[in-house]
Design a protein around this motif. Structure first.
Motif, PDB file in Angstrom:
ATOM      1  N   ARG A  91      -4.710  13.967  -1.610  1.00  0.00           N
ATOM      2  CA  ARG A  91      -4.794  13.398  -0.259  1.00  0.00           C
ATOM      3  C   ARG A  91      -3.434  13.279   0.419  1.00  0.00           C
ATOM      4  O   ARG A  91      -3.279  12.573   1.401  1.00  0.00           O
ATOM      5  CB  ARG A  91      -5.462  12.021  -0.341  1.00  0.00           C
ATOM      6  CG  ARG A  91      -6.888  12.129  -0.911  1.00  0.00           C
ATOM      7  CD  ARG A  91      -7.679  10.855  -0.824  1.00  0.00           C
ATOM      8  NE  ARG A  91      -7.845  10.464   0.556  1.00  0.00           N
ATOM      9  CZ  ARG A  91      -7.254   9.392   1.109  1.00  0.00           C
ATOM     10  NH1 ARG A  91      -6.466   8.613   0.419  1.00  0.00           N
ATOM     11  NH2 ARG A  91      -7.465   9.102   2.370  1.00  0.00           N
ATOM     12  N   LEU A  92      -2.435  13.980  -0.089  1.00  0.00           N
ATOM     13  CA  LEU A  92      -1.090  13.886   0.484  1.00  0.00           C
ATOM     14  C   LEU A  92      -1.034  14.368   1.935  1.00  0.00           C
ATOM     15  O   LEU A  92      -0.080  14.061   2.647  1.00  0.00           O
ATOM     16  CB  LEU A  92      -0.086  14.657  -0.373  1.00  0.00           C
ATOM     17  CG  LEU A  92       0.132  14.104  -1.781  1.00  0.00           C
ATOM     18  CD1 LEU A  92       1.127  14.971  -2.544  1.00  0.00           C
ATOM     19  CD2 LEU A  92       0.582  12.660  -1.757  1.00  0.00           C
ATOM     20  N   SER A  93      -2.051  15.061   2.384  1.00  0.00           N
ATOM     21  CA  SER A  93      -2.073  15.545   3.769  1.00  0.00           C
ATOM     22  C   SER A  93      -2.141  14.407   4.790  1.00  0.00           C
ATOM     23  O   SER A  93      -1.869  14.625   5.973  1.00  0.00           O
ATOM     24  CB  SER A  93      -3.253  16.502   3.986  1.00  0.00           C
ATOM     25  OG  SER A  93      -4.479  15.805   3.775  1.00  0.00           O
ATOM     26  N   ILE A  94      -2.469  13.182   4.362  1.00  0.00           N
ATOM     27  CA  ILE A  94      -2.512  12.063   5.316  1.00  0.00           C
ATOM     28  C   ILE A  94      -1.117  11.523   5.622  1.00  0.00           C
ATOM     29  O   ILE A  94      -0.951  10.665   6.486  1.00  0.00           O
ATOM     30  CB  ILE A  94      -3.442  10.921   4.846  1.00  0.00           C
ATOM     31  CG1 ILE A  94      -2.902  10.210   3.600  1.00  0.00           C
ATOM     32  CG2 ILE A  94      -4.860  11.426   4.624  1.00  0.00           C
ATOM     33  CD1 ILE A  94      -3.677   8.957   3.200  1.00  0.00           C
ATOM     34  N   ILE A  95      -0.101  12.048   4.916  1.00  0.00           N
ATOM     35  CA  ILE A  95       1.279  11.608   5.149  1.00  0.00           C
ATOM     36  C   ILE A  95       1.869  12.434   6.283  1.00  0.00           C
ATOM     37  O   ILE A  95       1.938  13.658   6.209  1.00  0.00           O
ATOM     38  CB  ILE A  95       2.143  11.799   3.881  1.00  0.00           C
ATOM     39  CG1 ILE A  95       1.549  11.022   2.706  1.00  0.00           C
ATOM     40  CG2 ILE A  95       3.586  11.376   4.156  1.00  0.00           C
ATOM     41  CD1 ILE A  95       2.182  11.359   1.373  1.00  0.00           C
ATOM     42  N   SER A  96       2.283  11.747   7.364  1.00  0.00           N
ATOM     43  CA  SER A  96       2.961  12.433   8.466  1.00  0.00           C
ATOM     44  C   SER A  96       4.452  12.086   8.397  1.00  0.00           C
ATOM     45  O   SER A  96       4.880  11.318   7.539  1.00  0.00           O
ATOM     46  CB  SER A  96       2.372  12.029   9.824  1.00  0.00           C
ATOM     47  OG  SER A  96       2.830  10.750  10.208  1.00  0.00           O
ATOM     48  N   GLU A  97       5.199  12.606   9.311  1.00  0.00           N
ATOM     49  CA  GLU A  97       6.642  12.345   9.331  1.00  0.00           C
ATOM     50  C   GLU A  97       6.959  10.870   9.566  1.00  0.00           C
ATOM     51  O   GLU A  97       7.943  10.338   9.049  1.00  0.00           O
ATOM     52  CB  GLU A  97       7.298  13.191  10.426  1.00  0.00           C
ATOM     53  CG  GLU A  97       8.799  13.088  10.446  1.00  0.00           C
ATOM     54  CD  GLU A  97       9.420  13.994  11.496  1.00  0.00           C
ATOM     55  OE1 GLU A  97      10.437  13.576  12.071  1.00  0.00           O
ATOM     56  OE2 GLU A  97       8.894  15.085  11.747  1.00  0.00           O
ATOM     57  N   THR A  98       6.107  10.169  10.333  1.00  0.00           N
ATOM     58  CA  THR A  98       6.415   8.790  10.716  1.00  0.00           C
ATOM     59  C   THR A  98       5.480   7.734  10.144  1.00  0.00           C
ATOM     60  O   THR A  98       5.779   6.544  10.246  1.00  0.00           O
ATOM     61  CB  THR A  98       6.405   8.649  12.247  1.00  0.00           C
ATOM     62  OG1 THR A  98       5.118   9.055  12.734  1.00  0.00           O
ATOM     63  CG2 THR A  98       7.494   9.505  12.876  1.00  0.00           C
ATOM     64  N   ASN A  99       4.335   8.132   9.574  1.00  0.00           N
ATOM     65  CA  ASN A  99       3.369   7.149   9.103  1.00  0.00           C
ATOM     66  C   ASN A  99       2.330   7.790   8.193  1.00  0.00           C
ATOM     67  O   ASN A  99       2.391   8.987   7.923  1.00  0.00           O
ATOM     68  CB  ASN A  99       2.697   6.448  10.285  1.00  0.00           C
ATOM     69  CG  ASN A  99       2.073   7.435  11.254  1.00  0.00           C
ATOM     70  OD1 ASN A  99       1.352   8.336  10.857  1.00  0.00           O
ATOM     71  ND2 ASN A  99       2.352   7.260  12.534  1.00  0.00           N
ATOM     72  N   ILE A 100       1.368   6.981   7.788  1.00  0.00           N
ATOM     73  CA  ILE A 100       0.245   7.437   6.977  1.00  0.00           C
ATOM     74  C   ILE A 100      -0.984   7.419   7.883  1.00  0.00           C
ATOM     75  O   ILE A 100      -1.308   6.395   8.481  1.00  0.00           O
ATOM     76  CB  ILE A 100       0.023   6.507   5.749  1.00  0.00           C
ATOM     77  CG1 ILE A 100       1.319   6.326   4.947  1.00  0.00           C
ATOM     78  CG2 ILE A 100      -1.122   7.016   4.895  1.00  0.00           C
ATOM     79  CD1 ILE A 100       1.946   7.589   4.414  1.00  0.00           C
ATOM     80  N   GLN A 101      -1.665   8.535   7.981  1.00  0.00           N
ATOM     81  CA  GLN A 101      -2.810   8.693   8.880  1.00  0.00           C
ATOM     82  C   GLN A 101      -4.115   8.557   8.100  1.00  0.00           C
ATOM     83  O   GLN A 101      -4.711   9.548   7.715  1.00  0.00           O
ATOM     84  CB  GLN A 101      -2.751  10.067   9.558  1.00  0.00           C
ATOM     85  CG  GLN A 101      -1.574  10.267  10.463  1.00  0.00           C
ATOM     86  CD  GLN A 101      -1.764   9.565  11.790  1.00  0.00           C
ATOM     87  OE1 GLN A 101      -2.873   9.451  12.309  1.00  0.00           O
ATOM     88  NE2 GLN A 101      -0.684   9.079  12.351  1.00  0.00           N
ATOM     89  N   GLY A 102      -4.527   7.326   7.850  1.00  0.00           N
ATOM     90  CA  GLY A 102      -5.772   7.094   7.138  1.00  0.00           C
ATOM     91  C   GLY A 102      -5.565   6.234   5.909  1.00  0.00           C
ATOM     92  O   GLY A 102      -4.454   5.778   5.619  1.00  0.00           O
ATOM     93  N   PRO A 103      -6.649   6.021   5.170  1.00  0.00           N
ATOM     94  CA  PRO A 103      -6.593   5.065   4.070  1.00  0.00           C
ATOM     95  C   PRO A 103      -5.865   5.575   2.830  1.00  0.00           C
ATOM     96  O   PRO A 103      -6.212   6.621   2.293  1.00  0.00           O
ATOM     97  CB  PRO A 103      -8.074   4.821   3.740  1.00  0.00           C
ATOM     98  CG  PRO A 103      -8.762   6.068   4.171  1.00  0.00           C
ATOM     99  CD  PRO A 103      -8.000   6.563   5.364  1.00  0.00           C
ATOM    100  N   PRO A 104      -4.850   4.842   2.373  1.00  0.00           N
ATOM    101  CA  PRO A 104      -4.246   5.150   1.077  1.00  0.00           C
ATOM    102  C   PRO A 104      -5.277   4.884  -0.033  1.00  0.00           C
ATOM    103  O   PRO A 104      -6.297   4.231   0.198  1.00  0.00           O
ATOM    104  CB  PRO A 104      -3.088   4.164   0.970  1.00  0.00           C
ATOM    105  CG  PRO A 104      -2.867   3.663   2.355  1.00  0.00           C
ATOM    106  CD  PRO A 104      -4.182   3.740   3.042  1.00  0.00           C
ATOM    107  N   ASP A 105      -4.994   5.343  -1.222  1.00  0.00           N
ATOM    108  CA  ASP A 105      -5.913   5.118  -2.337  1.00  0.00           C
ATOM    109  C   ASP A 105      -5.719   3.741  -2.964  1.00  0.00           C
ATOM    110  O   ASP A 105      -6.642   3.194  -3.559  1.00  0.00           O
ATOM    111  CB  ASP A 105      -5.713   6.219  -3.372  1.00  0.00           C
ATOM    112  CG  ASP A 105      -6.095   7.555  -2.773  1.00  0.00           C
ATOM    113  OD1 ASP A 105      -7.302   7.807  -2.614  1.00  0.00           O
ATOM    114  OD2 ASP A 105      -5.189   8.326  -2.410  1.00  0.00           O
ATOM    115  N   LEU A 106      -4.519   3.189  -2.822  1.00  0.00           N
ATOM    116  CA  LEU A 106      -4.226   1.851  -3.332  1.00  0.00           C
ATOM    117  C   LEU A 106      -3.317   1.155  -2.335  1.00  0.00           C
ATOM    118  O   LEU A 106      -2.361   1.746  -1.835  1.00  0.00           O
ATOM    119  CB  LEU A 106      -3.516   1.933  -4.691  1.00  0.00           C
ATOM    120  CG  LEU A 106      -2.920   0.630  -5.249  1.00  0.00           C
ATOM    121  CD1 LEU A 106      -4.023  -0.344  -5.637  1.00  0.00           C
ATOM    122  CD2 LEU A 106      -2.023   0.919  -6.446  1.00  0.00           C
TER     123      LEU A 106
END
Length: 137
Positions: A91-106
């Motif tokens: 799910r590393l694709s939710i990491i953007s340059e400035t933030n996390i786009q969506g729910p982390p796993d923990l």
């Protein structure tokens, strides 16, 4: 003890959050702007110890993924900055340059007297509603 200040004079969005440019820390949940006090030294010490323990646990077991401290996590027009988050490799694709786009796993939140109710109610409900797999506080 510092308290959380809530602004609900209008419906706040992530775009409004991006316009804030002062020394305070903010989060947006349910259209409300939450101004949170800066963490105290003991809080940060505990966060640091938890980060090291989680990092070592993952490394010893050769578990991949990414761990972040105090990074913006975006859920639509809502934004929070959990103490620690972990994202699995798939799910590393939710990491953007400035933030996390969506729910982390923990997500790990270290509770402080001034933010305990907020973390346990508003933030945990947001995490649950948006599919965070695991939370700890």
């Amino acid at each position: 003890m510092q308290e959380i200040i809530v602004k609900s004079d209008k419906w706040y969005t992530y775009d409004d959050y991006l316009q804030l440019d002062d020394k305070y820390e903010y989060e947006v949940i349910g259209g409300k702007l939450f101004m949170t006090p800066k963490p105290r030294p003991l809080h940060q010490e505990i966060v640091g110890r938890l980060y090291v323990a989680l990092h070592n646990f993952l490394k010893q077991r050769n578990i991949q993924g990414k761990i972040f401290l105090d990074v913006d996590v975006i859920f639509g027009n809502q934004v929070v900055s959990p103490d620690i988050i972990y994202i699995i490799p798939e799910r590393l694709s939710i990491i953007s340059e400035t933030n996390i786009q969506g729910p982390p796993d923990l997500i790990i939140e270290v509770l402080s007297p001034s933010t305990q109710k907020y973390d346990r109610k508003q933030k945990s409900q947001l995490y649950y509603a948006n599919g965070v797999r695991s939370t700890g506080s």
